[in-house]
Design an enzyme around this catalytic site. Structure first.
Site, PDB file in Angstrom:
ATOM      1  N   TYR A   1      11.242   7.512  -8.421  1.00 54.31           N
ATOM      2  CA  TYR A   1      10.397   8.071  -7.365  1.00 54.31           C
ATOM      3  C   TYR A   1      10.844   9.486  -7.003  1.00 54.31           C
ATOM      4  O   TYR A   1      10.014  10.388  -6.815  1.00 54.31           O
ATOM      5  CB  TYR A   1      10.480   7.155  -6.136  1.00 54.31           C
ATOM      6  CG  TYR A   1       9.637   7.570  -4.957  1.00 54.31           C
ATOM      7  CD1 TYR A   1       8.353   7.070  -4.786  1.00 54.31           C
ATOM      8  CD2 TYR A   1      10.137   8.443  -3.982  1.00 54.31           C
ATOM      9  CE1 TYR A   1       7.577   7.427  -3.685  1.00 54.31           C
ATOM     10  CE2 TYR A   1       9.374   8.805  -2.886  1.00 54.31           C
ATOM     11  CZ  TYR A   1       8.100   8.292  -2.747  1.00 54.31           C
ATOM     12  OH  TYR A   1       7.342   8.664  -1.655  1.00 54.31           O
TER      13      TYR A   1
ATOM     14  N   HIS B   1       4.336  -6.933  -8.611  1.00 52.28           N
ATOM     15  CA  HIS B   1       5.678  -6.800  -8.038  1.00 52.28           C
ATOM     16  C   HIS B   1       6.644  -7.788  -8.687  1.00 52.28           C
ATOM     17  O   HIS B   1       7.814  -7.868  -8.298  1.00 52.28           O
ATOM     18  CB  HIS B   1       5.650  -7.092  -6.528  1.00 52.28           C
ATOM     19  CG  HIS B   1       5.040  -6.007  -5.703  1.00 52.28           C
ATOM     20  ND1 HIS B   1       5.192  -4.665  -5.978  1.00 52.28           N
ATOM     21  CD2 HIS B   1       4.286  -6.067  -4.561  1.00 52.28           C
ATOM     22  CE1 HIS B   1       4.547  -3.937  -5.056  1.00 52.28           C
ATOM     23  NE2 HIS B   1       4.003  -4.763  -4.202  1.00 52.28           N
TER      24      HIS B   1
ATOM     25  N   SER C   1      11.073   1.872   4.171  1.00 45.93           N
ATOM     26  CA  SER C   1       9.625   1.824   3.991  1.00 45.93           C
ATOM     27  C   SER C   1       9.099   0.412   4.199  1.00 45.93           C
ATOM     28  O   SER C   1       8.066   0.203   4.839  1.00 45.93           O
ATOM     29  CB  SER C   1       9.251   2.328   2.590  1.00 45.93           C
ATOM     30  OG  SER C   1       7.850   2.389   2.438  1.00 45.93           O
TER      31      SER C   1
ATOM     32  N   GLY D   1       6.306   9.008   2.763  1.00 45.04           N
ATOM     33  CA  GLY D   1       6.549   9.289   1.352  1.00 45.04           C
ATOM     34  C   GLY D   1       7.670  10.272   1.110  1.00 45.04           C
ATOM     35  O   GLY D   1       7.692  10.970   0.094  1.00 45.04           O
TER      36      GLY D   1
END
Length: 342
Positions: free
Chosen positions: A238, A146, A176, A307
């Site tokens: 994403y 990360h 999230s 998701g």
């Protein structure tokens, strides 16, 4: 018969050198600016980003000691940006010759993706886990982090190893992480449960004070590097990966990593099979991902939620949208990077 005399157990004392190193580490930590964290006591401002206190020393060890190899693959993400999914897709793609998707003992069916692709700062350089630097069977060393690009070890930047960065729109990333935080607090991970609210976290997020943030610096660091060195860094969104089962982006990923799908594989449905195996529905329902822990304090099931793209609309108030929208426009204006929010 004479009884054996018991020898008292004397705790081993740290050497003078170890004690000095520990004192130096504490002094260095005390010198850093800090803010409260949402998954731990503090965030320390280190090398331009906010590092969670529990991994600060692991990050430093990673920076000092990791020697990248040209064949290494590094998966980089901001927390809660689809990391688990990216790990599964990449592992299945580069190891498909060794582990066909129809294999009854495919590693993804028996191991959590975070076990197959360990974090540098949470796994490899924590608790003497350097044996993870030598994975069994895998055709390439595959790790994740990360950490922002600017803070990566020099050996990663200088070698021919490749980096895949997955970026998620800031609204869904925020939600999230907030849901992950709530789940963690319910498991006793946070030290002060009453200190955190969604509104408070948004205030911190908007100032850039959050794990491995600021968000904009993290994303733009990899974005700019992907433009300057497209052979080094692949930037994936994403939301694009969610389109059409991710087939187009999976082909990009495979080609970038030098594991392209053949015409025969495409005709035979290999890409679709990998997408299915790595889907949230399949992974979430596996027994290995319903129980157990692959990282301290985090149950495997916490890595699998919805998701979805656009789930943030179920949480944000109008004023919250206005605040974050203003920050995002200010930070990303003129960069060429845009987001899809729905």
């Amino acid at each position: 018969m004479e009884h054996l005399k018991q020898v008292p157990i004397v705790p081993l004392r740290a050497s003078k050198e170890e004690e000095e190193e520990e004192e130096a580490a504490k002094a260095f930590e005390a010198s850093l600016p800090k803010e409260k964290g949402f998954l731990g006591p503090y965030l320390y401002f280190y090398q331009g980003f906010w590092c969670p206190s529990r991994v600060l020393h692991n990050v430093i060890s990673f920076q000092k000691h990791f020697e990248a190899q040209d064949g290494d693959i590094i998966l980089a993400t901001k927390p809660k940006s689809g990391t688990t999914w990216l790990k599964a897709l990449t592992f299945a793609t580069i190891n498909r010759a060794l582990y066909p998707t129809n294999h009854s003992n495919h590693p993804l069916l028996t191991s959590n993706p975070h076990e197959l692709v360990p974090f540098m700062e949470f796994n490899v350089y924590a608790h003497g886990n350097q044996h993870l630097l030598h994975p069994n069977n895998s055709c390439s060393r595959l790790f994740s982090t990360h950490i922002p690009y600017a803070a990566l070890p020099k050996s990663i930047k200088d070698s021919h190893c490749r980096i895949v960065y997955l970026c998620r729109n800031p609204f869904d990333t925020f939600i999230s992480f907030w849901e992950f935080t709530k789940g963690s607090m319910s498991k006793g991970m946070s030290l002060e449960e009453e200190r955190s609210s969604m509104a408070e976290y948004l205030e911190y997020f908007s100032r850039g004070v959050e794990g491995f943030g600021p968000f904009w610096d993290h994303v733009l660091g990899y974005w700019k590097e992907s433009l300057e060195r497209p052979d080094k860094v692949l930037f994936v969104k994403y939301e694009d990966l969610k389109d059409h089962d991710g087939i187009r982006e999976m082909k990009r990923l495979a080609e970038f990593l030098s594991f392209p799908f053949t015409v025969e594989e495409e005709r035979g449905g290999a890409i679709h099979e990998i997408a299915k195996l790595c889907s949230l529905k399949i992974l979430k329902d596996l027994e290995v991902n319903k129980k157990g822990k692959c990282m301290p304090h985090v149950e495997n099931k916490m890595f699998f939620r919805k998701g979805e793209v656009g789930d943030w609309v179920n949480y944000f108030t109008t004023s919250m949208v206005e605040l974050l929208d203003q920050v995002i426009k200010e930070k990303f204006n003129g960069t060429g990077l845009t987001f899809r929010f729905i």
